[in-house]
Design a protein around this motif. Structure first.
Motif, short mmCIF file in Angstrom:
data_model
loop_
_atom_site.label_atom_id
_atom_site.label_comp_id
_atom_site.label_asym_id
_atom_site.label_seq_id
_atom_site.Cartn_x
_atom_site.Cartn_y
_atom_site.Cartn_z
N HIS A 145 0.83 -1.20 0.00
CA HIS A 145 0.00 0.00 0.00
C HIS A 145 0.87 1.26 0.00
O HIS A 145 1.78 1.39 0.80
CB HIS A 145 -0.88 -0.06 1.25
CG HIS A 145 -2.02 0.88 1.27
ND1 HIS A 145 -2.50 1.41 2.43
CD2 HIS A 145 -2.78 1.40 0.28
CE1 HIS A 145 -3.52 2.21 2.17
NE2 HIS A 145 -3.71 2.22 0.88
N HIS A 178 3.18 2.11 -1.92
CA HIS A 178 4.58 1.73 -2.23
C HIS A 178 5.38 1.35 -0.99
O HIS A 178 6.60 1.20 -1.07
CB HIS A 178 5.31 2.84 -3.00
CG HIS A 178 4.83 3.00 -4.39
ND1 HIS A 178 5.32 2.28 -5.44
CD2 HIS A 178 3.88 3.82 -4.92
CE1 HIS A 178 4.70 2.64 -6.55
NE2 HIS A 178 3.82 3.57 -6.26
N PRO A 237 0.94 -8.57 -4.48
CA PRO A 237 2.12 -7.74 -4.25
C PRO A 237 3.31 -8.24 -5.07
O PRO A 237 3.55 -9.44 -5.17
CB PRO A 237 2.37 -7.90 -2.75
CG PRO A 237 1.77 -9.21 -2.40
CD PRO A 237 0.60 -9.40 -3.33
N ARG A 253 1.35 -0.33 -13.03
CA ARG A 253 0.42 -0.14 -11.92
C ARG A 253 0.31 1.32 -11.51
O ARG A 253 -0.75 1.79 -11.11
CB ARG A 253 0.85 -1.00 -10.72
CG ARG A 253 0.52 -2.46 -10.90
CD ARG A 253 1.01 -3.28 -9.75
NE ARG A 253 0.41 -4.59 -9.74
CZ ARG A 253 0.76 -5.56 -8.91
NH1 ARG A 253 1.70 -5.34 -8.00
NH2 ARG A 253 0.16 -6.73 -8.96
N ASN A 254 1.42 2.05 -11.60
CA ASN A 254 1.38 3.48 -11.27
C ASN A 254 0.44 4.25 -12.18
O ASN A 254 -0.17 5.23 -11.75
CB ASN A 254 2.78 4.08 -11.32
CG ASN A 254 3.61 3.73 -10.10
OD1 ASN A 254 3.07 3.46 -9.03
ND2 ASN A 254 4.92 3.70 -10.27
N TYR A 303 -1.36 1.32 -6.33
CA TYR A 303 -0.76 1.29 -4.99
C TYR A 303 -1.50 2.15 -3.98
O TYR A 303 -1.09 2.24 -2.83
CB TYR A 303 0.73 1.64 -5.07
CG TYR A 303 1.48 0.54 -5.77
CD1 TYR A 303 1.69 -0.67 -5.13
CD2 TYR A 303 1.88 0.67 -7.09
CE1 TYR A 303 2.31 -1.72 -5.77
CE2 TYR A 303 2.52 -0.38 -7.74
CZ TYR A 303 2.73 -1.57 -7.07
OH TYR A 303 3.34 -2.61 -7.71
#
Length: 184
Positions: free
Chosen positions: A43, A45, A106, A118-119, A124
């Protein structure tokens, strides 16, 4: 959903304790190191230590599973991965709040391509999970773009119904974990 994570993880640990102990004992004889821990991205990062049952030989390099050959799996480890029982210790991660039952799996901090994909979707901003839509559909970390898109779809539509649906589908055998390469 945190309250469900706490209740279900405590219930799961208590209910599955005999199975957890049995697996621990078998792995103790097989590898003398039954628990496997690894730093993963969670979570916001934040890194945390993921807990699993060991399924690979101690000499296996630390890489994403899809880069590992099937020969790295122990005999019992292969069974644990197929049945997803290797993930039972993650109930502790859920109880501690590092993970949720449902969320994106993860990844390792070294999986830069996946982190970048994912960013794009702010994945995240959510806790990682033991299962989710990607796992049920058999999508693993070897396809970062597809995985991030699928996780975004899941998180956008995540509600109580889908939370329990993903857990139930995982329990009855839908999907898979990250694949290893099988030699010919």
């Amino acid at each position: 959903m945190r309250i469900f994570d706490i209740v279900l993880s405590v219930f799961g640990i208590i209910l599955l304790l005999p199975i957890i102990i049995f697996i621990y004992i078998v792995l103790r004889f097989e590898s003398n190191s039954p628990i496997y821990t690894q730093v993963r991205v969670g979570h916001f990062h934040n890194q945390f230590t993921l807990i699993k049952f060991r399924t690979m030989h101690l000499s296996t390099p630390v890489k994403p599973s899809h880069y590992i050959n099937s020969e790295s799996l122990t005999r019992f480890g292969s069974f644990l991965r197929k049945t997803k029982l290797d993930e039972l210790p993650q109930l502790i991660n859920v109880f501690l709040g590092d993970m949720s039952f449902v969320g994106p799996r993860p990844c390792l901090p070294t999986q830069i391509e996946l982190l970048n994909e994912r960013n794009k979707y702010n994945i995240y901003n959510y806790k990682p999970g033991i299962t989710g839509l990607a796992q049920i559909k058999g999508i693993d970390m070897s396809t970062p773009k597809l995985l991030a898109e699928t996780e975004n779809k899941m998180l956008t539509n995540l509600n109580i119904f889908n939370y329990f649906k993903f857990i139930l589908l995982t329990i009855i055998g839908y999907g898979s974990g990250d694949r290893v390469r099988y030699s010919r």
